[in-house]
Design a protein around this motif. Structure first.
Motif, PDB file in Angstrom:
ATOM      1  N   MET A   9      11.282  33.989  69.711  1.00 26.00           N
ATOM      2  CA  MET A   9      12.152  32.891  70.146  1.00 26.00           C
ATOM      3  C   MET A   9      13.329  33.406  70.973  1.00 26.00           C
ATOM      4  SD  MET A   9      10.611  30.286  68.730  1.00 26.00           S
ATOM      5  CE  MET A   9      11.698  28.883  68.724  1.00 26.00           C
ATOM      6  N   CYS A  12      19.014  33.879  65.412  1.00 25.07           N
ATOM      7  CA  CYS A  12      18.072  32.903  65.977  1.00 25.07           C
ATOM      8  C   CYS A  12      18.512  31.496  65.561  1.00 25.07           C
ATOM      9  CB  CYS A  12      16.651  33.190  65.517  1.00 25.07           C
ATOM     10  SG  CYS A  12      15.423  32.202  66.408  1.00 25.07           S
ATOM     11  N   CYS A  36      15.535  28.858  64.909  1.00 27.74           N
ATOM     12  CA  CYS A  36      14.818  29.064  63.647  1.00 27.74           C
ATOM     13  C   CYS A  36      15.711  28.735  62.456  1.00 27.74           C
ATOM     14  CB  CYS A  36      14.317  30.498  63.540  1.00 27.74           C
ATOM     15  SG  CYS A  36      12.968  30.914  64.680  1.00 27.74           S
ATOM     16  N   TYR A  50       7.530  26.156  72.756  1.00 24.25           N
ATOM     17  CA  TYR A  50       7.117  27.358  72.022  1.00 24.25           C
ATOM     18  C   TYR A  50       5.594  27.430  71.936  1.00 24.25           C
ATOM     19  CZ  TYR A  50       6.885  30.713  68.111  1.00 24.25           C
ATOM     20  OH  TYR A  50       6.607  31.778  67.299  1.00 24.25           O
ATOM     21  N   PHE A 109       9.342  36.073  59.922  1.00 27.17           N
ATOM     22  CA  PHE A 109      10.464  35.616  60.736  1.00 27.17           C
ATOM     23  C   PHE A 109      11.211  36.749  61.403  1.00 27.17           C
ATOM     24  CE2 PHE A 109       9.252  31.635  59.110  1.00 27.17           C
ATOM     25  CZ  PHE A 109       9.447  30.848  60.240  1.00 27.17           C
ATOM     26  N   HIS A 117      14.832  26.043  59.378  1.00 28.44           N
ATOM     27  CA  HIS A 117      14.717  26.432  57.973  1.00 28.44           C
ATOM     28  C   HIS A 117      15.853  25.870  57.132  1.00 28.44           C
ATOM     29  CE1 HIS A 117      11.165  28.551  58.913  1.00 28.44           C
ATOM     30  NE2 HIS A 117      11.784  29.170  59.891  1.00 28.44           N
ATOM     31  N   SER A 175      13.661  32.837  54.861  1.00 30.65           N
ATOM     32  CA  SER A 175      13.515  32.699  56.313  1.00 30.65           C
ATOM     33  C   SER A 175      14.840  32.317  56.967  1.00 30.65           C
ATOM     34  CB  SER A 175      12.463  31.634  56.626  1.00 30.65           C
ATOM     35  OG  SER A 175      11.227  31.950  56.030  1.00 30.65           O
ATOM     36  N   ALA A 184       8.972  36.292  64.326  1.00 28.06           N
ATOM     37  CA  ALA A 184       9.127  35.021  65.035  1.00 28.06           C
ATOM     38  C   ALA A 184      10.495  34.900  65.703  1.00 28.06           C
ATOM     39  CB  ALA A 184       8.914  33.850  64.069  1.00 28.06           C
ATOM     40  N   ASN A 185      11.546  35.354  65.020  1.00 27.23           N
ATOM     41  CA  ASN A 185      12.884  35.317  65.626  1.00 27.23           C
ATOM     42  C   ASN A 185      12.897  36.055  66.949  1.00 27.23           C
ATOM     43  OD1 ASN A 185      14.809  35.775  62.514  1.00 27.23           O
ATOM     44  ND2 ASN A 185      13.831  33.956  63.351  1.00 27.23           N
ATOM     45  N   SER A 210      16.813  34.530  59.821  1.00 23.52           N
ATOM     46  CA  SER A 210      17.120  33.909  61.109  1.00 23.52           C
ATOM     47  C   SER A 210      18.617  33.937  61.392  1.00 23.52           C
ATOM     48  CB  SER A 210      16.599  32.474  61.138  1.00 23.52           C
ATOM     49  OG  SER A 210      15.192  32.447  60.956  1.00 23.52           O
TER      50      SER A 210
END
Length: 201
Positions: free
Chosen positions: A184, A95, A98, A49, A177, A102, A86, A180-181, A90
């Motif tokens: 990813m 995800c 993630c 990542y 997130f 978390h 989060s 971010a999700n 996710s």
């Protein structure tokens, strides 16, 4: 770690993540790329990542600064509750990687995993008390229908004891997130401890 939880394709096990696109090779990295990896995360030099995002070191630097401020800043919402928000995001976004991260962090901070099991089973209505349930509910609502979040939904958080700063921390945790999700999910895939790759259900 506490007991392994597996439900609906999600787990609290430690997972790897494989990028589908080329990552930088450390031996070919620029001085600034090495520097931003060292600034970002202790494991960044071995993480696909970070090794992918380091193609754009200035953007990675800004991302890491925002992430650290949102998730680790002192004061405001507890770190465990930021992790819960989060985790719900996710889980809803599918995800797996993630969610595993978390889930583990929530367990470490809260010293229990009952809420993790609930979120994996069904994020709607998850939580062991009124405050956790309100956090999970709001996290789901903001994830799925951000345009429908209104004063009444904010008030529901205040009704269980969240103050303005805690509400802001929760919104930031959910928002980063949501972003971010998608990174990813679009750039690679989770790898389970047995080496298998699978998608959440």
């Amino acid at each position: 770690m506490s007991n392994v939880i597996k439900s609906n394709g999600f787990t609290n096990e430690s997972l790897d993540w494989d990028a589908w696109l080329d990552v930088i090779a450390l031996e070919d990295a620029t001085e600034d790329q090495i520097k931003v990896l060292e600034e970002s995360n202790p494991k960044a030099k071995t993480s696909d990542y970070y090794l992918f995002l380091a193609h754009q070191p200035d953007i990675l630097r800004q991302r890491s600064a925002a992430f650290n401020a949102i998730m680790y800043a002192p004061g405001g919402m507890s770190r465990a509750e930021r992790e819960l928000g989060s985790l719900v995001v996710s889980r809803i976004n599918g995800c797996v990687y993630c969610a595993s991260v978390h889930a583990q962090r929530f367990e470490q901070l809260a010293k229990r995993n009952d809420t993790v099991q609930q979120v994996f089973d069904n994020p709607y209505g998850s939580g062991t008390d009124a405050r956790e349930k309100a956090i999970a509910k709001f996290s789901a609502e903001l994830t799925e229908q951000p345009d429908a979040v209104d004063a009444a939904k904010i008030q529901a958080l205040k009704d269980v004891g969240l103050n303005d700063l805690e509400v802001l921390d929760l919104i930031h945790s959910i928002a980063i997130f949501a972003w971010a999700n998608r990174l990813m999910l679009n750039l690679g895939e989770p790898v389970f401890p047995d080496g298998s790759k699978a998608e959440a259900q």
